[in-house]
Design a protein around this motif. Structure first.
Motif, PDB file in Angstrom:
ATOM      1  N   LEU A  84      19.982  25.595  55.600  1.00 34.07           N
ATOM      2  CA  LEU A  84      20.416  24.686  56.697  1.00 34.07           C
ATOM      3  C   LEU A  84      21.721  24.490  56.688  1.00 34.07           C
ATOM      4  N   PRO A  85      22.575  24.491  55.563  1.00 32.29           N
ATOM      5  CA  PRO A  85      24.011  24.298  55.696  1.00 32.29           C
ATOM      6  C   PRO A  85      24.751  25.509  56.567  1.00 32.29           C
ATOM      7  N   SER A  86      24.081  26.464  56.472  1.00 34.54           N
ATOM      8  CA  SER A  86      24.785  27.873  56.987  1.00 34.54           C
ATOM      9  C   SER A  86      24.659  27.502  58.579  1.00 34.54           C
ATOM     10  N   MET A  87      23.764  26.544  59.036  1.00 32.20           N
ATOM     11  CA  MET A  87      23.731  26.290  60.305  1.00 32.20           C
ATOM     12  C   MET A  87      24.642  25.250  60.821  1.00 32.20           C
ATOM     13  N   PHE A  88      25.141  24.395  59.989  1.00 28.88           N
ATOM     14  CA  PHE A  88      25.750  23.262  60.439  1.00 28.88           C
ATOM     15  C   PHE A  88      27.328  23.451  59.966  1.00 28.88           C
ATOM     16  N   ILE A  89      27.622  24.354  59.057  1.00 29.81           N
ATOM     17  CA  ILE A  89      29.003  24.530  58.714  1.00 29.81           C
ATOM     18  C   ILE A  89      29.543  26.029  59.161  1.00 29.81           C
ATOM     19  N   GLY A  90      28.594  26.949  59.360  1.00 28.80           N
ATOM     20  CA  GLY A  90      28.640  28.395  59.284  1.00 28.80           C
ATOM     21  C   GLY A  90      28.389  29.208  58.189  1.00 28.80           C
ATOM     22  N   THR A  91      27.757  30.255  58.538  1.00 31.39           N
ATOM     23  CA  THR A  91      27.208  31.183  57.343  1.00 31.39           C
ATOM     24  C   THR A  91      28.665  31.359  56.425  1.00 31.39           C
ATOM     25  N   GLU A  92      29.769  31.976  56.897  1.00 35.90           N
ATOM     26  CA  GLU A  92      30.715  32.310  56.110  1.00 35.90           C
ATOM     27  C   GLU A  92      31.515  30.934  55.220  1.00 35.90           C
ATOM     28  N   LYS A  93      31.687  29.932  55.815  1.00 39.17           N
ATOM     29  CA  LYS A  93      32.034  28.829  55.070  1.00 39.17           C
ATOM     30  C   LYS A  93      31.034  28.504  54.031  1.00 39.17           C
ATOM     31  N   TRP A  94      29.612  28.685  54.112  1.00 38.75           N
ATOM     32  CA  TRP A  94      28.596  28.276  53.361  1.00 38.75           C
ATOM     33  C   TRP A  94      28.759  29.137  52.185  1.00 38.75           C
ATOM     34  N   LEU A  95      28.861  30.508  52.221  1.00 35.58           N
ATOM     35  CA  LEU A  95      28.805  31.621  51.217  1.00 35.58           C
ATOM     36  C   LEU A  95      30.216  31.323  50.433  1.00 35.58           C
ATOM     37  N   GLN A  96      31.287  30.840  51.217  1.00 31.54           N
ATOM     38  CA  GLN A  96      32.545  30.711  50.575  1.00 31.54           C
ATOM     39  C   GLN A  96      32.495  29.582  49.573  1.00 31.54           C
ATOM     40  N   LEU A  97      31.748  28.294  49.938  1.00 32.03           N
ATOM     41  CA  LEU A  97      31.537  27.288  48.980  1.00 32.03           C
ATOM     42  C   LEU A  97      30.612  27.671  47.872  1.00 32.03           C
ATOM     43  N   LEU A  98      29.575  28.434  48.105  1.00 34.38           N
ATOM     44  CA  LEU A  98      28.844  29.001  46.970  1.00 34.38           C
ATOM     45  C   LEU A  98      29.299  29.792  46.003  1.00 34.38           C
ATOM     46  N   PHE A  99      30.175  30.756  46.455  1.00 38.93           N
ATOM     47  CA  PHE A  99      30.577  32.115  45.754  1.00 38.93           C
ATOM     48  C   PHE A  99      32.051  31.963  45.240  1.00 38.93           C
ATOM     49  N   ASP A 100      32.902  31.305  46.204  1.00 43.22           N
ATOM     50  CA  ASP A 100      34.416  31.665  46.150  1.00 43.22           C
ATOM     51  C   ASP A 100      35.203  30.158  45.649  1.00 43.22           C
ATOM     52  N   GLU A 101      34.578  29.048  45.862  1.00 47.89           N
ATOM     53  CA  GLU A 101      35.464  27.893  45.684  1.00 47.89           C
ATOM     54  C   GLU A 101      34.703  26.898  44.561  1.00 47.89           C
ATOM     55  N   PRO A 102      34.826  27.216  43.337  1.00 55.59           N
ATOM     56  CA  PRO A 102      34.303  26.534  42.241  1.00 55.59           C
ATOM     57  C   PRO A 102      34.399  25.181  42.299  1.00 55.59           C
TER      58      PRO A 102
END
Ligand code: B12
Lengths: 347, 216
Positions: free
Chosen positions: A146-164
């Motif tokens: 769901l978050p990929s749909m309210f903040i965008g796929t890229e931002k969601w992946l960035q939060l998960l994998f690239d912004e500890p």
């Protein structure tokens, strides 16, 4: 002859009935039957129910679905939809663009959103007509996606994998908010009369995540979500799930929808007696395949997965595209009836 | 000084472990010790990316990894490029975007990154781009290739419109390359929409475009 619901219950209990259940996921073709635009159809509960009714009368498959598409979930997050003449709507924009905005993101109750109310109405009408004979399905987006749909796929992946650091700060809030919404929305659909709900979790699939990531982040969330939903849940990978097959029994789902990259025979072996496998005809290729080719593909899947029950024939992915011609849907269903027969051998 | 192939192996390991700090420390140390930036780029970083390309083809890496690896590699390449004499990206110009109505940017972003890593000048027009804009920009910037990334079937018709517009205006030498989940599930759509080529992932996109434009 068993009813479609009995057929489903038999396969879910890992037994062989007269034949496998057949679920072509037709979210859009009802509009063609009624001669209305997709926009009109998607936003009108009576039409959705009538469309599903006409489709099942026409093809004699084994399920009806009250939900028009899962993009509508985002209406509860204040997002807008842009409609198309020949496919699901898309989002007009994201609800938030920065992580901290999650704290002030307002989520409406689905019953306050007109389109979502129409979906509930469609399910109610379908329940009036079919309860106890044909399984009625609801659906929504799973909380990890769901978050990929309210903040965008890229931002969601960035939060998960690239912004500890940011992840530490925000992830719980993103996931809790998504889970609460998903659970509430699915429970409303069940109250309205859905026999089971499908939760679509493309971002957690093996197309996107590594096994360790699935185990660490997605699995715990899925388990809690499913345990909080007051009815049977079908877990949809949207992408592949085969690499996680051995983990899937832990989720608590009664069935899982696989994609065409997944090896059905192998998944069936891993899940035999535990979780029903659903799939996995290439939905996009259905547009161009000949009826003969469709029969071959259906036969191959049936041969790989029908033995001992625990199998539902369906397309991969969340829908049969609008442009798939009727004769191809007919070929799909008829091939399922032919190659999914169990030779009368009830185990 | 450590051999390039040994450094390459180490860099690859850092990428595979998604260890941004280790990759960064390694490249910084090399530059500090006076390692030739050109060698670092051509013999250390780029070959590591090629290895990952092959793995992606075999479905041995997933999107999450590619996403982080691409960011790490891009970061390090930028660091190395600063140390090198300025020269324009040499392989040519590429126009990139998603069709009108399609707001999925992740595949596009990965394709842009890998094309830039391969020395192409990429003009990323963003999301939901009108077919006229694709064609106008391609003509204005003398691009060899228009790349369209499409996740949704019903908006992919914009690709046909680009083709028609190119042909109508006499720019049929500009190549049209497509990609996205749709084409992976049904490669026949490439011909249906009038594209010259498709690629199943961002790394193959580079290979396909090199082939089309006659580059090495
Ligand atoms: C994750 C996912 C979801 C998630 C999140 C989606 C989101 N935030 O947008 C959820 C569950 C919410 C979802 C919802 C829906 N989804 Co969805 N989803 C996916 C899934 C599994 C992965 C998509 C993704 O992000 N991939 C990651 C990126 C990086 O991969 P990629 O775009 O393919 O890019 C790579 C290559 O293709 C290539 N490439 C990309 N562009 C280009 C360009 C060029 C020029 C080249 C050469 C190469 C190239 O390189 C990239 C990197 O390797 C796909 C299926 C799949 N297996 O791909 C379905 C899929 C995209 N979804 C689909 C559908 C239908 C939907 C829904 C409409 C469902 C519904 N009926 O309600 C909604 C609408 C979503 C929306 N955005 O409006 C369909 C689309 C096809 C169609 N029928 O139109 C797909 C293909 C599934 C299917 N088999 O039907 N989805």
């Amino acid at each position: 002859m068993p009813t479609p619901l009995e057929r489903l219950m038999t396969t879910l209990s890992h037994q062989e009935g007269d034949r496998i259940p057949i679920f072509p996921v037709m979210l859009q073709h009802g509009a063609k039957e009624l001669g209305v635009s997709l926009e009109e159809y998607f936003t009108n509960g009576e039409m959705l129910a009538e469309g599903q009714t006409r489709l099942i009368e026409k093809y004699e498959h084994d399920a009806v679905i009250g939900v028009p598409h899962v993009v509508e979930d985002l209406l509860a997050f204040g997002q807008k939809l842009v409609y198309f003449p020949n496919g699901a709507p898309v989002l007009g924009g994201m609800a938030i663009s920065r992580y901290h905005q999650i704290d002030s993101l307002e989520v409406k109750d689905p019953t306050e959103v007109p389109e979502l109310r129409e979906t509930l109405r469609a399910i109610e009408l379908l329940a009036k007509r079919f309860k106890g004979t044909v399984p009625i399905f609801g659906a929504g987006i799973a909380p990890f996606s769901l978050p990929s749909m309210f903040i965008g796929t890229e931002k969601w992946l960035q939060l998960l994998f690239d912004e500890p650091d940011l992840r530490e700060q925000y992830i719980t809030r993103f996931l809790e908010l998504s889970m609460d919404f998903c659970v509430n929305w699915m429970n409303l659909q069940i109250e309205a009369g859905a026999d089971a709900v499908v939760i679509a979790d493309g971002m957690a699939s093996a197309t996107i995540l590594l096994r360790e990531q699935f185990q660490a982040w997605a699995m715990p969330l899925i388990k809690i979500t499913i345990s909080r939903i007051n009815g049977p849940v079908v877990y949809e990978g949207v992408g592949s799930l085969g690499q996680f097959a051995d983990l899937l029994p832990e989720l608590g789902a009664v069935a899982v929808i696989l994609d065409r990259h997944d090896d059905m025979a192998q998944c069936k072996r891993a899940l035999q007696g535990k979780v029903t496998v659903v799939g996995n005809i290439n939905n996009i290729a259905l547009i161009d395949w000949t009826p003969e080719r469709i029969e071959q593909e259906v036969k191959a899947v049936c041969d790989a997965a029908k033995h001992g029950g625990g199998f539902v024939l369906a397309n991969q992915g969340p829908e049969i595209p609008y442009d798939v011609p009727d004769e191809n849907i007919r070929a799909f269903v008829e091939a399922g009836k032919k190659w999914g027969r169990h030779n009368g051998a009830v185990v | 000084m450590v051999q390039a192939n040994e450094l390459g192996e180490r860099f690859l390991q850092h990428l595979e472990k998604l260890d941004r700090n280790a990759a960064d420390e390694m490249i910084s140390a090399c530059l500090r010790e006076g390692y030739d930036p050109e060698v670092l780029l051509k013999d250390v970083i780029i070959p590591s990316i090629d290895v990952i390309a092959n793995k992606q083809q075999n479905r041995e890496v997933v999107v999450a990894q590619i996403y982080v690896m691409a960011k790490i590699a891009e970061n390090e390449i930028n660091k190395v490029l600063i140390e090198m004499p300025i020269k324009p990206r040499t392989k040519g110009t590429i126009i990139l975007g998603t069709p009108m109505g399609d707001y999925h940017g992740l595949g596009k972003k990965l394709v842009a990154t890998f094309l830039r890593l391969a020395d192409y000048e990429v003009m990323d027009l963003g999301l939901s781009v009108n077919h006229f804009d694709f064609v106008n920009m391609a003509i204005a910037f003398n691009a060899q290739v228009i790349c369209v990334s499409a996740l949704l079937l019903h908006t992919a018709l914009g690709i046909t419109q680009i083709r028609k517009e190119l042909d109508a205006r006499g720019y049929d030498h500009i190549k049209l390359v497509v990609g996205g989940a749709l084409f992976n599930f049904n490669p026949a759509l490439k011909d249906k929409y009038g594209a010259d080529a498709m690629a199943p992932n961002a790394l193959d996109a580079v290979r396909v475009i090199k082939e089309l434009t006659g580059g090495d």
